[in-house]
Motif scaffolding. Sequence first.
Motif, PDB file in Angstrom:
ATOM      1  N   ILE A   1       0.843  -1.203   0.000  1.00 21.93           N
ATOM      2  CA  ILE A   1       0.000   0.000   0.000  1.00 21.93           C
ATOM      3  C   ILE A   1       0.881   1.257   0.000  1.00 21.93           C
ATOM      4  N   ASN A   2       1.663   1.453   1.073  1.00 19.02           N
ATOM      5  CA  ASN A   2       2.428   2.704   1.175  1.00 19.02           C
ATOM      6  C   ASN A   2       3.378   2.928   0.003  1.00 19.02           C
ATOM      7  N   ARG A   3       4.288   1.969  -0.200  1.00 22.95           N
ATOM      8  CA  ARG A   3       5.332   2.208  -1.212  1.00 22.95           C
ATOM      9  C   ARG A   3       4.766   2.197  -2.624  1.00 22.95           C
ATOM     10  N   ARG A   4       3.748   1.374  -2.823  1.00 21.52           N
ATOM     11  CA  ARG A   4       3.136   1.307  -4.161  1.00 21.52           C
ATOM     12  C   ARG A   4       2.512   2.653  -4.553  1.00 21.52           C
ATOM     13  N   HIS A   5       2.076   3.408  -3.539  1.00 26.28           N
ATOM     14  CA  HIS A   5       1.416   4.691  -3.817  1.00 26.28           C
ATOM     15  C   HIS A   5       2.274   5.886  -3.390  1.00 26.28           C
ATOM     16  N   ASP A   6       3.588   5.685  -3.334  1.00 28.60           N
ATOM     17  CA  ASP A   6       4.510   6.760  -2.936  1.00 28.60           C
ATOM     18  C   ASP A   6       4.103   7.413  -1.615  1.00 28.60           C
ATOM     19  N   ASP A   7       3.582   6.594  -0.713  1.00 34.67           N
ATOM     20  CA  ASP A   7       3.154   7.030   0.622  1.00 34.67           C
ATOM     21  C   ASP A   7       1.977   8.009   0.616  1.00 34.67           C
ATOM     22  N   LEU A   8       1.322   8.136  -0.521  1.00 33.79           N
ATOM     23  CA  LEU A   8       0.089   8.934  -0.578  1.00 33.79           C
ATOM     24  C   LEU A   8      -1.081   8.060  -0.137  1.00 33.79           C
ATOM     25  N   SER A   9      -2.097   8.705   0.406  1.00 35.57           N
ATOM     26  CA  SER A   9      -3.272   7.977   0.874  1.00 35.57           C
ATOM     27  C   SER A   9      -4.507   8.807   0.544  1.00 35.57           C
ATOM     28  N   LEU A  10      -5.636   8.145   0.374  1.00 40.22           N
ATOM     29  CA  LEU A  10      -6.884   8.872   0.116  1.00 40.22           C
ATOM     30  C   LEU A  10      -7.792   8.723   1.331  1.00 40.22           C
ATOM     31  N   MET A  11      -8.216   9.851   1.881  1.00 44.90           N
ATOM     32  CA  MET A  11      -9.111   9.824   3.047  1.00 44.90           C
ATOM     33  C   MET A  11     -10.509  10.244   2.610  1.00 44.90           C
ATOM     34  N   VAL A  12     -11.477   9.369   2.874  1.00 47.98           N
ATOM     35  CA  VAL A  12     -12.873   9.679   2.557  1.00 47.98           C
ATOM     36  C   VAL A  12     -13.612   9.897   3.874  1.00 47.98           C
ATOM     37  N   ILE A  13     -14.131  11.120   4.053  1.00 45.17           N
ATOM     38  CA  ILE A  13     -14.909  11.423   5.266  1.00 45.17           C
ATOM     39  C   ILE A  13     -16.392  11.268   4.931  1.00 45.17           C
ATOM     40  N   LEU A  14     -17.059  10.438   5.735  1.00 44.17           N
ATOM     41  CA  LEU A  14     -18.464  10.117   5.490  1.00 44.17           C
ATOM     42  C   LEU A  14     -19.324  10.926   6.455  1.00 44.17           C
ATOM     43  N   LYS A  15     -20.053  11.891   5.911  1.00 43.46           N
ATOM     44  CA  LYS A  15     -20.814  12.789   6.784  1.00 43.46           C
ATOM     45  C   LYS A  15     -22.224  12.254   7.013  1.00 43.46           C
ATOM     46  N   THR A  16     -22.777  12.623   8.164  1.00 41.71           N
ATOM     47  CA  THR A  16     -24.091  12.107   8.543  1.00 41.71           C
ATOM     48  C   THR A  16     -25.170  12.504   7.544  1.00 41.71           C
ATOM     49  N   ASN A  17     -24.992  13.671   6.917  1.00 44.49           N
ATOM     50  CA  ASN A  17     -26.027  14.135   5.980  1.00 44.49           C
ATOM     51  C   ASN A  17     -25.934  13.438   4.617  1.00 44.49           C
ATOM     52  N   GLY A  18     -25.042  12.435   4.522  1.00 43.29           N
ATOM     53  CA  GLY A  18     -24.970  11.654   3.284  1.00 43.29           C
ATOM     54  C   GLY A  18     -23.945  12.158   2.287  1.00 43.29           C
ATOM     55  N   THR A  19     -23.304  13.295   2.569  1.00 49.36           N
ATOM     56  CA  THR A  19     -22.278  13.791   1.646  1.00 49.36           C
ATOM     57  C   THR A  19     -20.917  13.219   2.049  1.00 49.36           C
TER      58      THR A  19
ATOM     59  N   GLY B   1      -1.019  13.795   1.831  1.00 54.39           N
ATOM     60  CA  GLY B   1       0.376  13.772   1.375  1.00 54.39           C
ATOM     61  C   GLY B   1       1.374  14.038   2.486  1.00 54.39           C
ATOM     62  N   SER B   2       0.889  14.019   3.733  1.00 54.45           N
ATOM     63  CA  SER B   2       1.777  14.364   4.855  1.00 54.45           C
ATOM     64  C   SER B   2       2.675  13.202   5.289  1.00 54.45           C
ATOM     65  N   ILE B   3       2.344  11.984   4.825  1.00 58.29           N
ATOM     66  CA  ILE B   3       3.202  10.830   5.146  1.00 58.29           C
ATOM     67  C   ILE B   3       4.302  10.803   4.076  1.00 58.29           C
ATOM     68  N   VAL B   4       5.552  10.878   4.492  1.00 62.23           N
ATOM     69  CA  VAL B   4       6.618  11.097   3.499  1.00 62.23           C
ATOM     70  C   VAL B   4       7.547   9.894   3.311  1.00 62.23           C
ATOM     71  N   GLU B   5       7.437   8.922   4.218  1.00 61.33           N
ATOM     72  CA  GLU B   5       8.341   7.767   4.147  1.00 61.33           C
ATOM     73  C   GLU B   5       7.716   6.651   4.974  1.00 61.33           C
ATOM     74  N   SER B   6       7.925   5.399   4.541  1.00 60.76           N
ATOM     75  CA  SER B   6       7.392   4.271   5.324  1.00 60.76           C
ATOM     76  C   SER B   6       8.476   3.210   5.478  1.00 60.76           C
ATOM     77  N   VAL B   7       8.550   2.664   6.689  1.00 58.52           N
ATOM     78  CA  VAL B   7       9.548   1.619   6.974  1.00 58.52           C
ATOM     79  C   VAL B   7       8.888   0.484   7.756  1.00 58.52           C
ATOM     80  N   THR B   8       9.448  -0.706   7.631  1.00 58.59           N
ATOM     81  CA  THR B   8       8.966  -1.821   8.453  1.00 58.59           C
ATOM     82  C   THR B   8       9.819  -1.890   9.716  1.00 58.59           C
TER      83      THR B   8
END
Length: 540
Positions: free
Chosen positions: A84-102, A109-116
């Motif tokens: 996940i991390n390295r395959r996407h250059d440490d980018l991630s997509l955050m989906v916020i689910l609001k109560t009103n259905g939107t 892009g704040s994660i800049v490096e990933s290590v095990t």
Amino acid sequence: MLQLNNNGILQKEEWEKENFILPKFERQTVVKSTKEKPTWIHFGAGNIFRSFPAALQQTLLNEGKIDKGIIVAEGYDYEIVEKINRRHDDLSLMVILKTNGTIEKTIIGSIVESVTVDSDNKRDFERLKEIFRSPSLQMVSFTITEKGYSLIDKNGEFIPVVIEDFNDGPSKPKSYMGKLAALCYERYISGKNPIALVSMDNCSHNGVKLYDAVSTFAKQWVDNENVDIGFVNYINDKNSVSFPWSMIDKITPRPDDSVKNMLIKSGFSDAEPIITGKNTYVASFTNAEEAEYLVIEDAFPNGRPQLEEAGVKFTDRLTVDRVEKMKVCTCLNPLHTALAIFGCLLSYTEIYREMEDLELKALVEKVGYVEGLPAVVDPKIINPKDFIDEVLNKRIRNPFMPDTPQRIATDTSQKMSIRFGETIKAYRDHEELKVGELKFIPLVIAGWCRYLLGVDDDCNKFEISSDPMLDTLKEQLKGIEVGKKRPFHEQLAPILSNEKIFGVDLYKVSLGDKVEQYFEELVDAKGAVRATLKKHLHHS
């Protein structure tokens, strides 16, 4: 196609056309400066981190208030980093689910490096040591679950791999906490620079759990002459190493299929989740609720990012403890448990639908507002009534949060003393509140005993959620059947008087007989659960 990687996010117009929010900072510059002089490393690359701490740091980066991102380290499931991390250059997509259905879709892009966190992976472990040697490092944070801090097995014995690490010293540790202690040792021998180790896991007094684990390693290594006594002194000096307490609250369920399908429809090409060899279900995106709380004890001997400007509340240890108590004992967890118990009895499979049920809605309002609030520990920095308002009107009602009463009903015997016992004790010890006047908390306790019979209100069998006391409890209630009237005192008394379960003997606080009476009503006949709720909720 919208691809989640460094090149993909250069197609700015394509993303914005589909209402994705992109980072507003020059990411490559941030990556470079963070790798050179890191300030924050986080252990645990899961959904809560990607949807919360990483998003907080992104807010500060977007506003130009900081110039550093976060390095993430994964110590349980290394496949997350690889796939996940390295395959996407440490980018991630955050989906916020609001109560009103939107929904709101943000590229993090704040994660800049990933290590095990793998001592067999020479490159990654050397990189971790390098990060821990950095004088610039201010904070090491954790979302690794409560289990991650444990050094002992269910019999109270040290786990074999932990004993191995005690004997072998910090050179090539295998256990999670052994690796962390070894990295702290690396910081100690390279200049004794100060650091804050911040558990953000959802467990009470989390800073103590983390301190206990690290300090146990330090002591054992000194005893075994693997390290010098100075290392123990370093870990025990709060001006060198601090272990702040925190309270975190944000629901981030596993990636949801409806969200995945919606992302695919908008041209996002990397939405398929993967299941790792360790059975982690993970995707390039996270879905999370809108509501979020993070309260941290302000004890950072080497400075910290100004996260209060992104909504984090920094305070003293006592206030963190009060916020935790407010949430767990009054304003959230007891309401969840009440819905879980009666949701199973009334055949609900989704928590949010229970808020459309007049009786269940009334029940949690009475447990929260009428009985909980008068006894709440008020932390002052969060208003308890506002907190319950948000729980009942926004959070539990959110159809995007697919939680089930069956999941929440797990281990209820272990939760009763905190979720209800603390309020009962507060009433008992209060000058003006009268414990004998409680009605709705005893009704929930009676409901739990009724739930343990494993038949719903229509007398259909259901599977009782797992619980370490289940066999004992079922044995105690054996032979009780819906519709067969008789006194139940003998069967209920050993349960209701058990202080390990409730924190108090319910008979000694004048509630045992009341619970018995409610229980009799709940087992009176088919449909008695609904009838009992109607009777007590609409006439009070």
